[in-house]
Write an enzyme that holds these catalytic residues in place. Structure first.
Site, PDB file in Angstrom:
ATOM      1  N   ASP A  50      61.882  34.889  42.764  1.00  0.00           N
ATOM      2  CA  ASP A  50      62.309  34.144  43.950  1.00  0.00           C
ATOM      3  C   ASP A  50      61.322  34.404  45.084  1.00  0.00           C
ATOM      4  OD1 ASP A  50      65.306  32.810  44.612  1.00  0.00           O
ATOM      5  OD2 ASP A  50      64.058  33.259  46.367  1.00  0.00           O
ATOM      6  N   ASP A  73      56.106  32.881  44.978  1.00  0.00           N
ATOM      7  CA  ASP A  73      56.180  31.668  45.783  1.00  0.00           C
ATOM      8  C   ASP A  73      55.703  30.506  44.922  1.00  0.00           C
ATOM      9  OD1 ASP A  73      56.065  29.573  47.509  1.00  0.00           O
ATOM     10  OD2 ASP A  73      54.788  30.553  49.008  1.00  0.00           O
ATOM     11  N   TYR A 165      61.205  13.584  45.894  1.00  0.00           N
ATOM     12  CA  TYR A 165      62.114  14.282  44.968  1.00  0.00           C
ATOM     13  C   TYR A 165      62.247  13.492  43.673  1.00  0.00           C
ATOM     14  CZ  TYR A 165      66.212  17.016  43.464  1.00  0.00           C
ATOM     15  OH  TYR A 165      67.093  17.833  42.775  1.00  0.00           O
TER      16      TYR A 165
HETATM   17  N1  LIG Z   1      72.860  21.354  43.236  1.00  0.00           N
HETATM   18  C1  LIG Z   1      72.706  20.152  42.794  1.00  0.00           C
HETATM   19  O1  LIG Z   1      73.543  19.282  42.999  1.00  0.00           O
HETATM   20  C2  LIG Z   1      71.490  19.813  41.995  1.00  0.00           C
HETATM   21  C3  LIG Z   1      71.444  18.562  41.412  1.00  0.00           C
HETATM   22  C4  LIG Z   1      70.371  18.227  40.657  1.00  0.00           C
HETATM   23  C5  LIG Z   1      69.351  19.134  40.455  1.00  0.00           C
HETATM   24  N2  LIG Z   1      69.384  20.345  41.033  1.00  0.00           N
HETATM   25  C6  LIG Z   1      68.258  21.239  40.800  1.00  0.00           C
HETATM   26  O2  LIG Z   1      68.661  22.582  40.713  1.00  0.00           O
HETATM   27  C7  LIG Z   1      67.562  23.408  41.071  1.00  0.00           C
HETATM   28  C8  LIG Z   1      67.871  24.418  42.145  1.00  0.00           C
HETATM   29  O3  LIG Z   1      69.182  24.762  42.169  1.00  0.00           O
HETATM   30  P1  LIG Z   1      69.699  26.076  42.918  1.00  0.00           P
HETATM   31  O4  LIG Z   1      71.140  25.844  43.121  1.00  0.00           O
HETATM   32  O5  LIG Z   1      69.303  27.272  42.151  1.00  0.00           O
HETATM   33  O6  LIG Z   1      68.922  26.004  44.315  1.00  0.00           O
HETATM   34  P2  LIG Z   1      68.749  26.996  45.567  1.00  0.00           P
HETATM   35  O7  LIG Z   1      68.396  26.142  46.735  1.00  0.00           O
HETATM   36  O8  LIG Z   1      69.922  27.910  45.679  1.00  0.00           O
HETATM   37  O9  LIG Z   1      67.435  27.781  45.204  1.00  0.00           O
HETATM   38  C9  LIG Z   1      67.365  28.814  44.249  1.00  0.00           C
HETATM   39  C10 LIG Z   1      66.375  29.795  44.734  1.00  0.00           C
HETATM   40  O10 LIG Z   1      65.062  29.211  44.794  1.00  0.00           O
HETATM   41  C11 LIG Z   1      64.360  29.911  45.767  1.00  0.00           C
HETATM   42  N3  LIG Z   1      63.162  29.196  46.189  1.00  0.00           N
HETATM   43  C12 LIG Z   1      63.054  28.151  47.024  1.00  0.00           C
HETATM   44  N4  LIG Z   1      61.769  27.817  47.202  1.00  0.00           N
HETATM   45  C13 LIG Z   1      61.049  28.665  46.436  1.00  0.00           C
HETATM   46  C14 LIG Z   1      59.671  28.838  46.208  1.00  0.00           C
HETATM   47  N5  LIG Z   1      58.751  28.069  46.803  1.00  0.00           N
HETATM   48  N6  LIG Z   1      59.280  29.807  45.354  1.00  0.00           N
HETATM   49  C15 LIG Z   1      60.183  30.607  44.754  1.00  0.00           C
HETATM   50  N7  LIG Z   1      61.505  30.503  44.951  1.00  0.00           N
HETATM   51  C16 LIG Z   1      61.934  29.547  45.789  1.00  0.00           C
HETATM   52  C17 LIG Z   1      65.340  30.110  46.901  1.00  0.00           C
HETATM   53  O11 LIG Z   1      64.992  31.216  47.705  1.00  0.00           O
HETATM   54  C18 LIG Z   1      66.642  30.314  46.155  1.00  0.00           C
HETATM   55  O12 LIG Z   1      67.008  31.673  46.091  1.00  0.00           O
HETATM   56  C19 LIG Z   1      66.461  22.488  41.594  1.00  0.00           C
HETATM   57  O13 LIG Z   1      65.511  22.267  40.589  1.00  0.00           O
HETATM   58  C20 LIG Z   1      67.242  21.230  41.909  1.00  0.00           C
HETATM   59  O14 LIG Z   1      66.427  20.091  41.896  1.00  0.00           O
HETATM   60  C21 LIG Z   1      70.428  20.693  41.812  1.00  0.00           C
END
Ligand SMILES: NC(=O)c1ccc[n+]([C@@H]2O[C@H](COP(=O)([O-])OP(=O)(O)OC[C@H]3O[C@@H](n4cnc5c(N)ncnc54)[C@H](O)[C@@H]3O)[C@@H](O)[C@H]2O)c1
Length: 265
Positions: A50, A73, A165
């Site tokens: 993360d 990152d 996106y």
């Molecule tokens: N929640 C939804 O409805 C939904 C729907 C479709 C797809 N998704 C997909 O799910 C995935 C993310 O879901 P989530 O709930 O885990 O999201 P989240 O926003 O909770 O992120 C997960 C983690 O990613 C980390 N992060 C953000 N940018 C980063 C970077 N540049 N480098 C490293 N880490 C980074 C954040 O710090 C966070 O802890 C994405 O690919 C998103 O497109 C979500």
């Protein structure tokens, strides 16, 4: 829980969670965190990457077994490969790689900026192929390995909301298919989950909890999904239960993409 992943090491890119917890819960639950916890619950040793180390550490603290948190990152090319090296070296192997990290732009074509496009592309696609590329040699050497990419229905349907996106989530599926087809005869599998509306910390952060009922209106199942349900699909694809499945996108959307676009009766 079964032990489908006993003896295996998994790496989850974006395995922390960013946003508020669900009502009545204290641990903010996103897809990445739920995936890490599910794989751990089924016996995997899990490396959580993360950009905010503390978020990864929180996930690791909630695992059922051994784990490691790594700062990475995804928008930085060198960081992606370095994190995979740490993950593979620390436990001596890497069997499962889950490319979960993703950022949602909010710009339609009329105002789509280069900056947003580039950032979304770097995080949603470039980081994923770089991560897969870094993990691949060890998997080829051992003759097995599994990738699961966390996609979105925005990669197959337009929400009208965000060009970057939608485009990057479509490209991510192309990366997934390339890995699958190119290395299928060398023990590598690669698949994606294509998620619809998931009641995750991400969605609560970006759209607020209040919109939950409205979002559920368009879902044939009449509710949002849960990160744990996304994680169950990821675990299936990562497991030997999906041994003959590769190059596929498993849609996890409560029926949205199967529905004729009229309101529920
Ligand atoms: N929640 C939804 O409805 C939904 C729907 C479709 C797809 N998704 C997909 O799910 C995935 C993310 O879901 P989530 O709930 O885990 O999201 P989240 O926003 O909770 O992120 C997960 C983690 O990613 C980390 N992060 C953000 N940018 C980063 C970077 N540049 N480098 C490293 N880490 C980074 C954040 O710090 C966070 O802890 C994405 O690919 C998103 O497109 C979500």
């Amino acid at each position: 829980m079964t032990g489908r992943f006993s003896g295996q090491v998994a790496y989850v890119l974006g395995g922390g969670s960013d946003g508020p917890a669900r009502s009545g819960e204290s641990l903010p639950m996103g897809n990445g965190r739920a995936i890490a916890m599910r794989l751990s619950g089924e016996g995997a040793t899990v490396v959580v990457g993360d950009k905010i180390l503390e978020r990864a550490q929180t996930t690791v603290a909630h695992l059922d077994g051994p784990g490691l948190s790594v700062e990475v990152d995804a928008s930085d090319a060198a960081s992606c490969a370095a994190a995979v090296a740490v993950a593979a070296d620390f436990f001596g192997r890497l069997d499962i790689v889950v490319c979960n990290v993703g950022v949602s732009g909010r710009e339609p074509l009329k105002v789509q900026s280069l900056e947003d496009w580039t950032f979304a592309s770097d995080v949603n696609v470039r980081s994923h192929w770089l991560t897969a590329q870094a993990a691949l040699p060890g998997m080829l050497d051992s003759g097995s390995g599994t990738f699961v990419f966390v996609g979105s229905t925005a990669g197959i349907l337009s929400s009208r909301r965000s060009l970057s996106y939608e485009a990057t989530k479509a490209a991510q599926l192309a990366v997934m298919r390339h890995v699958a087809v190119r290395y299928a005869d060398r023990g590598i599998r690669s698949n994606a989950v294509v998620l619809g509306n998931i009641d995750s910390a991400l969605v609560r952060r970006e759209f607020g909890e209040d919109g939950s009922m409205a979002r559920a209106q368009v879902v044939p199942m009449a509710r949002e999904g849960r990160p744990e349900e996304a994680a169950a699909a990821v675990a299936f694809l990562a497991s030997d239960d999906a041994a003959y499945i590769t190059g596929q996108s498993l849609v996890v959307d409560g029926g949205v993409s199967a529905a004729w676009p009229v309101p529920r009766p």
